[in-house]
Scaffold this motif. Sequence first.
Motif, PDB file in Angstrom:
ATOM      1  N   GLY A  35       0.857  -1.227   0.132  1.00 18.59           N
ATOM      2  CA  GLY A  35      -0.080  -0.011   0.023  1.00 18.59           C
ATOM      3  C   GLY A  35       0.900   1.430  -0.017  1.00 18.59           C
ATOM      4  O   GLY A  35       1.963   1.286   0.056  1.00 18.59           O
ATOM      5  N   GLY A  36       0.302   2.388  -0.303  1.00 11.11           N
ATOM      6  CA  GLY A  36       0.845   3.593   0.051  1.00 11.11           C
ATOM      7  C   GLY A  36       1.192   4.204  -1.471  1.00 11.11           C
ATOM      8  O   GLY A  36       1.811   5.220  -1.655  1.00 11.11           O
ATOM      9  N   ALA A  37       0.886   3.463  -2.641  1.00 12.05           N
ATOM     10  CA  ALA A  37       1.474   3.977  -3.791  1.00 12.05           C
ATOM     11  C   ALA A  37       0.617   5.074  -4.417  1.00 12.05           C
ATOM     12  O   ALA A  37      -0.739   5.038  -4.404  1.00 12.05           O
ATOM     13  N   SER A  38       0.990   5.900  -5.218  1.00  9.11           N
ATOM     14  CA  SER A  38       0.212   6.786  -5.866  1.00  9.11           C
ATOM     15  C   SER A  38       0.583   6.948  -7.383  1.00  9.11           C
ATOM     16  O   SER A  38       1.553   6.108  -7.836  1.00  9.11           O
ATOM     17  N   GLN A  39      -0.079   7.647  -8.269  1.00  6.18           N
ATOM     18  CA  GLN A  39       0.421   7.729  -9.658  1.00  6.18           C
ATOM     19  C   GLN A  39       1.785   8.047  -9.957  1.00  6.18           C
ATOM     20  O   GLN A  39       2.240   7.753 -10.900  1.00  6.18           O
ATOM     21  N   GLN A  40       2.090   9.017  -9.014  1.00  4.52           N
ATOM     22  CA  GLN A  40       3.572   9.727  -9.267  1.00  4.52           C
ATOM     23  C   GLN A  40       4.741   8.796  -8.546  1.00  4.52           C
ATOM     24  O   GLN A  40       5.839   9.142  -8.702  1.00  4.52           O
ATOM     25  N   TYR A  41       4.442   8.461  -7.286  1.00  8.52           N
ATOM     26  CA  TYR A  41       5.196   7.629  -6.433  1.00  8.52           C
ATOM     27  C   TYR A  41       5.119   6.307  -5.917  1.00  8.52           C
ATOM     28  O   TYR A  41       3.829   5.824  -5.988  1.00  8.52           O
ATOM     29  N   PRO A  42       6.102   5.586  -5.981  1.00  3.75           N
ATOM     30  CA  PRO A  42       5.720   4.432  -5.454  1.00  3.75           C
ATOM     31  C   PRO A  42       5.010   4.018  -3.900  1.00  3.75           C
ATOM     32  O   PRO A  42       4.522   3.004  -3.577  1.00  3.75           O
ATOM     33  N   ASN A  43       5.519   4.940  -3.173  1.00  6.42           N
ATOM     34  CA  ASN A  43       5.018   5.320  -1.922  1.00  6.42           C
ATOM     35  C   ASN A  43       5.166   6.684  -1.346  1.00  6.42           C
ATOM     36  O   ASN A  43       6.209   7.083  -1.666  1.00  6.42           O
ATOM     37  N   ILE A  44       3.974   7.100  -0.692  1.00  6.19           N
ATOM     38  CA  ILE A  44       3.985   8.573  -0.354  1.00  6.19           C
ATOM     39  C   ILE A  44       4.201   8.794   1.005  1.00  6.19           C
ATOM     40  O   ILE A  44       4.046   9.645   1.686  1.00  6.19           O
ATOM     41  N   PHE A  45       4.449   7.196   1.688  1.00  9.82           N
ATOM     42  CA  PHE A  45       4.561   7.206   3.255  1.00  9.82           C
ATOM     43  C   PHE A  45       5.849   6.532   3.413  1.00  9.82           C
ATOM     44  O   PHE A  45       6.472   5.661   2.757  1.00  9.82           O
ATOM     45  N   TRP A  46       6.582   7.038   4.724  1.00  5.50           N
ATOM     46  CA  TRP A  46       7.736   6.513   5.125  1.00  5.50           C
ATOM     47  C   TRP A  46       7.508   6.172   6.684  1.00  5.50           C
ATOM     48  O   TRP A  46       6.805   6.833   7.442  1.00  5.50           O
ATOM     49  N   ILE A  47       7.862   5.058   7.213  1.00  7.03           N
ATOM     50  CA  ILE A  47       7.815   4.603   8.530  1.00  7.03           C
ATOM     51  C   ILE A  47       9.186   4.692   9.116  1.00  7.03           C
ATOM     52  O   ILE A  47      10.092   3.888   8.680  1.00  7.03           O
ATOM     53  N   ASN A  48       9.380   5.091  10.522  1.00  7.99           N
ATOM     54  CA  ASN A  48      10.513   5.098  10.998  1.00  7.99           C
ATOM     55  C   ASN A  48      10.754   3.434  11.523  1.00  7.99           C
ATOM     56  O   ASN A  48       9.975   3.144  12.343  1.00  7.99           O
ATOM     57  N   PRO A  49      11.883   2.793  11.054  1.00 10.32           N
ATOM     58  CA  PRO A  49      11.801   1.473  11.358  1.00 10.32           C
ATOM     59  C   PRO A  49      12.077   1.247  12.756  1.00 10.32           C
ATOM     60  O   PRO A  49      12.073   0.097  13.406  1.00 10.32           O
ATOM     61  N   GLN A  50      12.579   2.321  13.613  1.00 14.39           N
ATOM     62  CA  GLN A  50      12.774   2.025  15.156  1.00 14.39           C
ATOM     63  C   GLN A  50      11.383   2.384  15.918  1.00 14.39           C
ATOM     64  O   GLN A  50      11.453   1.594  16.948  1.00 14.39           O
ATOM     65  N   THR A  51      11.093   3.646  15.509  1.00 17.19           N
ATOM     66  CA  THR A  51       9.575   3.966  16.554  1.00 17.19           C
ATOM     67  C   THR A  51       8.414   3.753  15.870  1.00 17.19           C
ATOM     68  O   THR A  51       7.751   3.928  16.707  1.00 17.19           O
ATOM     69  N   GLY A  52       8.424   3.310  14.731  1.00 17.93           N
ATOM     70  CA  GLY A  52       6.961   3.005  13.928  1.00 17.93           C
ATOM     71  C   GLY A  52       6.103   4.407  13.538  1.00 17.93           C
ATOM     72  O   GLY A  52       4.969   4.123  13.463  1.00 17.93           O
TER      73      GLY A  52
END
Length: 954
Positions: free
Chosen positions: A567-584
């Motif tokens: 999830g999180g893909a848009s027409q221009q970007y493969p993912n418009i979200f980023w999650i901090n791998p340590q804090t969530g």
Amino acid sequence: MQPMDRTAGDLGGHFGDWKDGVHLKQQVIRGPKNAPWMWTFKMGSELTPSAGWLTSWYHAITEAGGQALHLIHLPAMSKVAENSPPETSVHMFAVKLSASLSPVVPGFPLIINSSPLTRAFRVNWLSDTDFEVVTTGMEQLDFEEGPHIFDLQIYVKDDVAVTDLQVLTVQVTDVNEPPEFQGNLAKGLDLYIVEGTKPGFVYQVEAFDPEDTSQNLPLSYLLISPSKNFRMSANGTLFSTTEFDFEAGHSSYHLIVEVRDSQGLGASTELHVNIVNINDEIPRFTNLTHMYTIPEELSPGIIVAHITAEDPDDRGFTSFLLYSITTVNSYFMINQLTGAIQVARRIDRDAGELRQNPIISLEVLVKDRPSGGQENRKQITFTVEDINDNPSTCTKFTFSIMVPERAARGTSLLDLNKFCFDDDSEAPNNRFNFTTPSGVGRGSRFLQDPAGSGKIVLIGDLDYENPSNLAAGNKYTMIIQVQDVAAPYYKSKYHFDLFHKASSLNCNNIYIYILTSPENEFPLVFDSPSYAFAVSELSPPRTQVGRVQATDKDFPQSRITYSISAGGASQQYPNIFWINPQTGELQLVTKADYETIPVYILRIQATNSEDSSSVTVTVNIIEENDEKPICTPNSYFLAIPVDLKVGTNIHNFKLTCTDLDSSPRSFRYSIGAGNINSHFTFSPNAGSNVTSLILATRFDYASGLDKIWNYKLLVYITDDNLLSGRKRAGALVETGTVTLSISVIPHPTTIITTTPKPRITYQILRKNVYSPSAWYVPFVITLGSMLLLGLLVSMIVLLAKAIHRHCPCKTEKHKKTLLTSVLFPAEMKNTKREVMVETIQMNTVFDGEATDPVTGAIYEFNSKTGARKWKDSLTQMPKWKESSPQGAAPRRPVPQEGTRTPRSTDKERDGLSIKVQAEDAGLGPRSQDSMPSTPKNRNSAFTRGASPKRHPEK
């Protein structure tokens, strides 16, 4: 059609005989009251009114109210769908019989011709006068590859040979046809995959769409029966998702592939994927025994063990197994085919190496081929029984055992009998037992069962998270001694300190250290079964959307890492979200757009060293008013009369507006600059996405109120009216614009008053600002200048060389004379010309004569050197014609055909050329009274010009 206009061919009939060289034709025509009339006429002749009997017959039919045979509902045009089955109705028509009521001849009507030629249609009888055109099925009607229109000529004839011919136009209409698989793929295809092949490409499925002859429209492929072992991309590529094992899984798979076109029509085919078995599996031992106890002194040849194995690849191969012992020993041998282990020689427990070690370890090798192939190995141990003439001992006195925390009560942890032995050769001296265990924390957790057996059994709880076990550090120690059961009750005298790595002879204890290994008892779970966050579509990147958190109750705890798995893909970007791998913490990578995707469904995965878990995160994008209204038309030109009534919708002009994030009722219309005297307005001016341009006030040019005849209106469309009840992050307003040009057309008698425009002086300030992005401009200018300069220099050099080559150096006197003649021609006219004659001495033998083509004089020449001289310089020179007027070039005699010019050297030709040029320019040798020089002078000059060398002037 009038009967008088018909030809004999139109009426038909039976051919008669030839008479007087004319082919006659007889026809029986039924007249009134069915009276037969016989008439004869010439083939191809017209029936004229002179045929009185035919006229009488026609009038009789007409008076009786009759008419000629003709087709009804034709000509006409009908449509038929492509690929129609046989007997599909195309067009129905009828036949109006003639007054004689003669029936239609059987077999008629019929299609006598078609354009283009086709056998796809025929005429069926419905009744005596009703007929139907249907498809025959003999030719396929294909819209994509065949003709689209057929012109069918339908011909009808009755019993009296009255005919009619009409045209039916049939148009083939297009019908969407499903895609088709080609070749063997249409009947099903067998695919083969070698086991062990890495997941990846298997086969490219291709289909053909009859509707798409240019193959431009994409087809979509899918598997009707989804399989976890295969997947198919939308373009028909079949991929394997697992590595196949013929022995562990299925040997074949049945897949159904479906292809669909853009309108949903589809076709399916079958794929049989067969897994090819290869020899990739090692043989497997079927007996689990690794340790054998045998008495000493067994006779050679006795079977002490039977090793059996099986080949998992045997399902596809006819194979056999070969056994061998790889360990070097002299006590045992193995049957190569059966795997039976036999005693090879006498086994004496009290002698040789068996006295030191009663355990004989063997490694058994099993292979499925004599050379190459697959193989497996197994370790087995033989323990030789002996008498009790030595104290009991053990091969190992320190044990470290790792026990899972969830091990069940009654689980056997250690059997000391496997490590202890007695070198005695006779019973009961070879028997021994173990003392009661002692140690920290062992009482409620471990037990020797049965007592003295040396078998350590779990009887308590080893839960790693239990507070009491945590207090003990999940580590436990047991101390046991081994002893003979018969006198003199020998005990072991060896002890190894686990921590100090030292040995001593004053201890006889066996130390067992039991460590609890943690297990993944508790799943990694999130603190919420699902998450829902909301973020405004105007939020900038790095905006915090929300935070997820997962926990694991297992000890010891390990670090948890978060990631976005889907999830999180848009027409221009493969993912418009980023999650901090340590804090969530979930953040935005870029701005979200509500109009493109209003809701994102994310799959967040938490992973530690033992487990992973996923949770669904729903991110709702809060809609903001960030889109401007867009109206059509965006610009328009209108011309209206000056006397247009107030309230009129000008040219029925309407604006239709849309807004991606606003309701159609939210628009408000206003006219900005250009609406002088407020002549124009929109109705409605708010609350609708469609509005009309209305004339609000009339034009008044007579009184001077209005002076402008051309209006340019700037219309503003704002989406802040009647805001909807949806929740918004902020009160934002967007405005769109439309430009309207309106020209008012005056009456022909209307005098347009114009106001003189004030004189305005415009001062234009131009400033040359160099832009670094225009670096190429000075570069091109500089390069062009250098090229032009180089070209100019090369032309000057070439010009100087040409002047130097064609203009030999003169003395200062000559240069001055030439310069004076060029600059001051008037002075040169009054200057007396000086003629210098040079005499050349040549000692040459002249062996030939020739006539000069210009002067006609005879000269002698040397055929080798090219030197020449006049034969008689005083008498042989021809008489010159009268000179042309002053300033005109003298005419030259034209050489006759076949006359050959005398040969000369390059310098001589140059000399002659210079002389002729001088004479042409009016500077040739003349006398002092400016008259042409005498032949003598000319001869001298010619001789001088023809000399190969120039003598110094005297």
